[in-house]
Design a protein around this motif. Structure first.
Motif, mmCIF file in Angstrom:
data_model
loop_
_atom_site.group_PDB
_atom_site.id
_atom_site.type_symbol
_atom_site.label_atom_id
_atom_site.label_comp_id
_atom_site.label_asym_id
_atom_site.label_seq_id
_atom_site.Cartn_x
_atom_site.Cartn_y
_atom_site.Cartn_z
ATOM 1 N N ASP A 5 -37.988 -49.270 32.601
ATOM 2 C CA ASP A 5 -39.188 -48.730 32.600
ATOM 3 C C ASP A 5 -40.291 -50.134 32.673
ATOM 4 O O ASP A 5 -40.194 -50.183 30.796
ATOM 5 C CB ASP A 5 -39.209 -47.671 31.119
ATOM 6 C CG ASP A 5 -41.119 -47.680 31.181
ATOM 7 O OD1 ASP A 5 -42.169 -47.041 32.239
ATOM 8 O OD2 ASP A 5 -40.908 -46.963 30.380
ATOM 9 N N PRO A 6 -40.833 -50.308 33.673
ATOM 10 C CA PRO A 6 -40.934 -51.350 33.067
ATOM 11 C C PRO A 6 -42.872 -51.569 32.743
ATOM 12 O O PRO A 6 -43.809 -52.398 32.339
ATOM 13 C CB PRO A 6 -42.235 -52.302 34.694
ATOM 14 C CG PRO A 6 -41.440 -50.917 35.025
ATOM 15 C CD PRO A 6 -40.747 -50.038 34.527
ATOM 16 N N THR A 7 -43.372 -49.544 32.543
ATOM 17 C CA THR A 7 -45.124 -49.809 32.375
ATOM 18 C C THR A 7 -44.664 -50.132 30.493
ATOM 19 O O THR A 7 -46.465 -50.765 29.822
ATOM 20 C CB THR A 7 -45.278 -48.729 32.079
ATOM 21 O OG1 THR A 7 -43.976 -47.352 30.935
ATOM 22 C CG2 THR A 7 -44.324 -47.890 33.681
ATOM 23 N N GLY A 8 -44.337 -50.523 29.636
ATOM 24 C CA GLY A 8 -43.981 -50.520 28.341
ATOM 25 C C GLY A 8 -44.746 -49.283 27.245
ATOM 26 O O GLY A 8 -45.470 -49.073 26.460
ATOM 27 N N HIS A 9 -44.947 -47.761 28.301
ATOM 28 C CA HIS A 9 -45.488 -46.530 27.578
ATOM 29 C C HIS A 9 -43.746 -46.154 27.158
ATOM 30 O O HIS A 9 -42.846 -46.413 27.509
ATOM 31 C CB HIS A 9 -46.702 -45.886 28.867
ATOM 32 C CG HIS A 9 -47.694 -46.816 29.171
ATOM 33 N ND1 HIS A 9 -48.743 -47.090 27.614
ATOM 34 C CD2 HIS A 9 -47.842 -47.188 29.686
ATOM 35 C CE1 HIS A 9 -49.559 -47.658 28.098
ATOM 36 N NE2 HIS A 9 -49.542 -48.757 29.827
ATOM 37 N N THR A 10 -44.103 -44.931 26.903
ATOM 38 C CA THR A 10 -43.432 -43.733 26.678
ATOM 39 C C THR A 10 -42.948 -42.976 27.852
ATOM 40 O O THR A 10 -43.897 -42.433 28.257
ATOM 41 C CB THR A 10 -44.027 -43.156 25.627
ATOM 42 O OG1 THR A 10 -43.830 -43.644 24.089
ATOM 43 C CG2 THR A 10 -43.160 -41.727 25.245
ATOM 44 N N PRO A 11 -42.246 -42.977 28.270
ATOM 45 C CA PRO A 11 -41.982 -41.923 29.547
ATOM 46 C C PRO A 11 -41.681 -40.083 29.500
ATOM 47 O O PRO A 11 -41.476 -39.735 27.823
ATOM 48 C CB PRO A 11 -40.330 -42.258 30.017
ATOM 49 C CG PRO A 11 -39.528 -43.325 28.721
ATOM 50 C CD PRO A 11 -41.099 -43.403 27.762
ATOM 51 N N GLY A 12 -42.500 -39.413 29.112
ATOM 52 C CA GLY A 12 -41.797 -37.965 28.846
ATOM 53 C C GLY A 12 -41.594 -37.723 30.562
ATOM 54 O O GLY A 12 -42.207 -37.781 31.432
ATOM 55 N N TYR A 13 -41.491 -36.159 30.310
ATOM 56 C CA TYR A 13 -41.466 -35.032 31.243
ATOM 57 C C TYR A 13 -40.686 -35.150 32.268
ATOM 58 O O TYR A 13 -40.399 -34.451 33.839
ATOM 59 C CB TYR A 13 -42.421 -35.165 31.783
ATOM 60 C CG TYR A 13 -44.044 -34.833 31.525
ATOM 61 C CD1 TYR A 13 -44.608 -33.097 31.123
ATOM 62 C CD2 TYR A 13 -44.763 -35.739 31.120
ATOM 63 C CE1 TYR A 13 -46.233 -33.103 30.307
ATOM 64 C CE2 TYR A 13 -46.145 -35.733 30.268
ATOM 65 C CZ TYR A 13 -45.939 -34.635 29.866
ATOM 66 O OH TYR A 13 -47.684 -34.458 29.334
ATOM 67 N N GLU A 14 -39.477 -35.946 31.703
ATOM 68 C CA GLU A 14 -38.191 -36.320 32.253
ATOM 69 C C GLU A 14 -37.275 -35.130 33.060
ATOM 70 O O GLU A 14 -37.238 -33.866 32.359
ATOM 71 C CB GLU A 14 -37.624 -37.532 31.624
ATOM 72 C CG GLU A 14 -36.905 -36.812 30.890
ATOM 73 C CD GLU A 14 -37.244 -37.004 29.414
ATOM 74 O OE1 GLU A 14 -36.440 -36.488 28.619
ATOM 75 O OE2 GLU A 14 -38.289 -37.128 29.478
ATOM 76 N N LYS A 15 -37.204 -35.281 34.120
ATOM 77 C CA LYS A 15 -35.998 -34.324 35.031
ATOM 78 C C LYS A 15 -35.229 -35.258 35.523
ATOM 79 O O LYS A 15 -35.423 -35.906 36.233
ATOM 80 C CB LYS A 15 -36.729 -32.914 36.123
ATOM 81 C CG LYS A 15 -37.809 -32.951 35.152
ATOM 82 C CD LYS A 15 -36.875 -31.591 34.283
ATOM 83 C CE LYS A 15 -37.617 -30.869 33.797
ATOM 84 N NZ LYS A 15 -36.164 -29.333 32.508
ATOM 85 N N LEU A 16 -33.788 -34.805 35.861
ATOM 86 C CA LEU A 16 -32.934 -34.954 37.322
ATOM 87 C C LEU A 16 -33.037 -34.517 38.630
ATOM 88 O O LEU A 16 -34.078 -34.067 38.856
ATOM 89 C CB LEU A 16 -31.550 -34.849 36.519
ATOM 90 C CG LEU A 16 -30.661 -35.167 35.771
ATOM 91 C CD1 LEU A 16 -30.155 -34.138 34.956
ATOM 92 C CD2 LEU A 16 -30.339 -36.431 35.709
ATOM 93 N N THR A 17 -33.016 -35.345 39.746
ATOM 94 C CA THR A 17 -33.553 -35.141 40.867
ATOM 95 C C THR A 17 -32.065 -35.025 42.382
ATOM 96 O O THR A 17 -30.960 -36.211 41.192
ATOM 97 C CB THR A 17 -34.389 -36.054 42.161
ATOM 98 O OG1 THR A 17 -33.876 -37.491 41.785
ATOM 99 C CG2 THR A 17 -35.928 -35.696 40.790
ATOM 100 N N ALA A 18 -31.846 -35.320 42.987
ATOM 101 C CA ALA A 18 -30.590 -34.643 43.951
ATOM 102 C C ALA A 18 -30.635 -36.804 43.776
ATOM 103 O O ALA A 18 -29.604 -36.970 44.061
ATOM 104 C CB ALA A 18 -31.095 -34.659 44.715
#
Length: 321
Positions: free
Chosen positions: A43-56
């Motif tokens: 995560d290069p943004t330095g922010h807090t990731p969220g709403y995460e989901k797996l994809t194919a």
């Protein structure tokens, strides 16, 4: 049972997506149950990731902070791909995980349909897309579009078709399994129904009009031709929601108790996981509900390769009936 050192947020038959707190901020990680490998999502943004989901192919997640609103897609590379739009309302096709949708502006509000296998983006809508939308395993997208009154549209195979045509009242929050479309249909300024739309049957009312607010995936949820939905019962002066199942042939069966409030948690294989009185149950036609586990915020349920699984915290359990 499989355990990881973090908090699980999504699972597939092979992978577990979870987050950990390191140096005061969350990091997303993917554990492969088949190989035992563990990968950290960069995560290069330095922010807090969220709403995460797996994809194919990997993982999608989003950033919603004052100086950035974006969707990121990570497929195992050194850095994720950045996309315009907001992860609020992002959905991934439920079984094959191939398609992702999220709201975006061009200007006006559209939906971006992403095929993660072909790295292909398609803009869906006319700039007036509103409310929640959904995507199926065939890449079909259902959504509401204005101006008011809002109606339900379906995008499939390159064409958008309007499914509802009410000139007075709106239709909201459509869900689809690629076979049926289920949504909240206003019938007055204060009352709505839960309605199923099918190409062969047209509209079928699943829940009579009331002033209640219907929550997608808690009050109605389609899956592989089956539809879970709630109806109201009044017992000893108390009004409660009861969970029902509609089969692909149209047979209706109550799967939760008539005297205890219940809401849908997950649906697959013609079965429904539902929540009632702080517990998670499994409901099936022709059988009494089965107590699965206590229920707390963050509990997830998933149908993987013919079996039910439940996860909470850092542990994934298989449900043995």
């Amino acid at each position: 049972m499989t355990a990881v050192d973090g908090t699980i947020t999504d699972v597939t038959p092979q992978r577990i997506l979870f987050f950990v707190i390191e140096d005061g901020r969350p990091l997303l990680k993917v554990y492969n149950r088949a190989t035992g490998s563990l990968r950290t999502v960069p995560d290069p943004t330095g922010h807090t990731p969220g709403y995460e989901k797996l994809t194919a192919r990997g993982v999608v997640y989003g950033i919603t902070e004052d100086d950035e609103t974006s969707v990121y897609e990570w497929n195992g590379a050194a850095a994720p791909l950045g996309n315009d739009g907001t992860p609020r309302g992002m959905r991934v096709s439920p079984n094959n995980k191939r398609y992702v949708i999220w709201p975006t502006w061009r200007p006006g509000r559209y939906l971006n349909l992403r095929d993660v296998m072909l790295y292909k983006d398609t803009l869906v809508g006319n700039g007036r897309v509103a409310d929640l939308a959904d995507v199926g395993d065939g890449g079909e997208v259902v959504y509401t579009e204005g101006p008011a009154p809002y109606n339900v549209f379906r995008y499939r195979a390159g064409q958008a078709v309007q499914l509802t045509h009410d000139p007075t009242y709106s239709h909201f929050n459509p869900l689809t399994d690629g076979i049926n479309v289920v949504y909240r249909k206003q019938v007055s300024t204060t009352a709505s129904q839960i309605v199923l739309y099918n190409d062969n049957l047209g509209e079928v009312v699943l829940r009579d009009a009331s002033s209640d607010y219907f929550t997608p995936r808690a009050d109605y949820f389609p899956s592989s031709g089956w539809v879970g939905f709630t109806r109201l019962n009044t017992v000893n002066g108390n009004t409660v929601r009861q969970v029902w199942l509609r089969s692909p042939q149209g047979q209706l069966t109550a799967v939760s108790r008539a005297d205890a409030d219940a809401s849908i948690h997950a649906i697959a294989g013609g079965q429904v996981m539902f929540v009632s009185n702080g517990y998670l149950y499994l409901g099936r036609p022709g059988a009494a509900p089965v107590l699965v586990s206590p229920f707390a915020e963050g509990t997830g349920g998933a149908w993987l390769q013919g079996s039910w699984y439940v996860y909470f915290g850092g542990t994934l359990y298989r449900v043995v009936l």
